[in-house]
Write a protein that holds these residues in place. Structure first.
Motif, PDB file in Angstrom:
ATOM      1  N   ALA A 182       0.807  -1.222   0.000  1.00 56.04           N
ATOM      2  CA  ALA A 182       0.000   0.000   0.000  1.00 56.04           C
ATOM      3  C   ALA A 182       0.838   1.269   0.000  1.00 56.04           C
ATOM      4  N   ASP A 183       2.095   1.203   0.447  1.00 61.07           N
ATOM      5  CA  ASP A 183       2.903   2.418   0.515  1.00 61.07           C
ATOM      6  C   ASP A 183       3.718   2.654  -0.752  1.00 61.07           C
ATOM      7  N   ALA A 184       3.541   1.837  -1.771  1.00 63.87           N
ATOM      8  CA  ALA A 184       4.252   2.023  -3.035  1.00 63.87           C
ATOM      9  C   ALA A 184       3.632   3.159  -3.835  1.00 63.87           C
ATOM     10  N   GLU A 185       4.405   3.694  -4.757  1.00 64.08           N
ATOM     11  CA  GLU A 185       3.920   4.738  -5.665  1.00 64.08           C
ATOM     12  C   GLU A 185       4.329   4.364  -7.081  1.00 64.08           C
ATOM     13  N   ILE A 186       3.380   4.458  -8.007  1.00 72.43           N
ATOM     14  CA  ILE A 186       3.642   4.150  -9.406  1.00 72.43           C
ATOM     15  C   ILE A 186       3.280   5.364 -10.249  1.00 72.43           C
TER      16      ILE A 186
END
Length: 241
Positions: free
Chosen positions: A85-89
């Motif tokens: 959930a803390d990833a960014e794309i």
């Protein structure tokens, strides 16, 4: 066999026309001239672009990924399925019509992934996103044109020449990876990666996951210190499902 129906068309920079085609109710194709660039039933290699890159870098907090080329969203969806959930794309797509198709005729394929809070979709050249600053991304995934030997936009060559590879290397964080999709092998591109001080692994993957189909190429390239000798990757243990 059911005939193809053209749903839309869009001019691309430098000339040429992309066409969005449909056959039956649920098969879609994007073509350039007589070349099919992507098909909704052939997604295995696009998904592998994401899964192989994520396996390579391993888990890390606040992972930031750049995807060059929206396509039919298969790489994006595979990345979202694998990342926390803390990833960014960040997805950079140059052609406005491709974005419009994603929210229109292809919405069922995208399945709401563009509304995921981890996703930022930018109508922009991925070259500009790469050159915004150093050490911005843990992974850069390029599925632009037909690979290093492009068909669509001549300016895409800037991604794959020596200057473009140098910019990608600078944009990666420590331990990051550049992953590049191609319709086929390209020995000169492998050599350019090594000359740019990347350690390179070449992966042959099928267009139709687990069911044969055409063979595509994915390069996994890890930056090495300037002047360091490049060497092949060690094999990555297959994760248990």
């Amino acid at each position: 066999m059911k005939p193809w129906t053209q749903l839309d068309a869009a001019a691309i920079p430098g000339g040429g026309t992309l066409k969005l085609m449909r056959r039956g109710e649920d098969e879609f194709s994007i073509t350039l001239g007589h070349n099919e660039l992507m098909n909704s039933r052939l997604k295995g290699s696009e998904e592998a672009l994401a899964s192989l890159a994520i396996d390579r870098i391993g888990p890390r907090p606040g992972l930031r990924m750049l995807i060059g080329g929206l396509g039919m969203g298969f790489t994006l969806r595979a990345a979202l399925a694998a990342l926390p959930a803390d990833a960014e794309i960040v997805v950079a797509e140059l052609i406005p019509a491709v974005i419009a198709w994603a929210r229109g005729p292809l919405a069922s394929i995208f399945a709401g992934c563009l509304d995921d809070p981890r996703v930022t979709l930018r109508e922009a050249d991925v070259v500009a996103a790469i050159r915004e600053g150093p050490s911005r991304y843990d992974a850069i995934l390029l599925d632009v044109d037909n690979g290093p030997d492009g068909l669509m936009v001549e300016s895409n060559d800037r991604l794959y020449d020596h200057s473009g590879l140098g910019a990608a290397k600078a944009a990666l964080r420590s331990g990051g990876v550049l992953a590049v999709w191609s319709a086929g092998p390209d020995r000169s591109f492998t050599q350019r990666l090594r000359q740019a001080s990347f350690a390179v692994e070449e992966k042959t993957v099928r267009a139709r996951a687990g069911a044969g189909g055409a063979k595509h190429m994915i390069w996994l390239a890890a930056p090495q210190a300037n002047g360091a000798a490049t060497r092949p990757f060690q094999p990555v243990p297959r994760r248990r499902r």
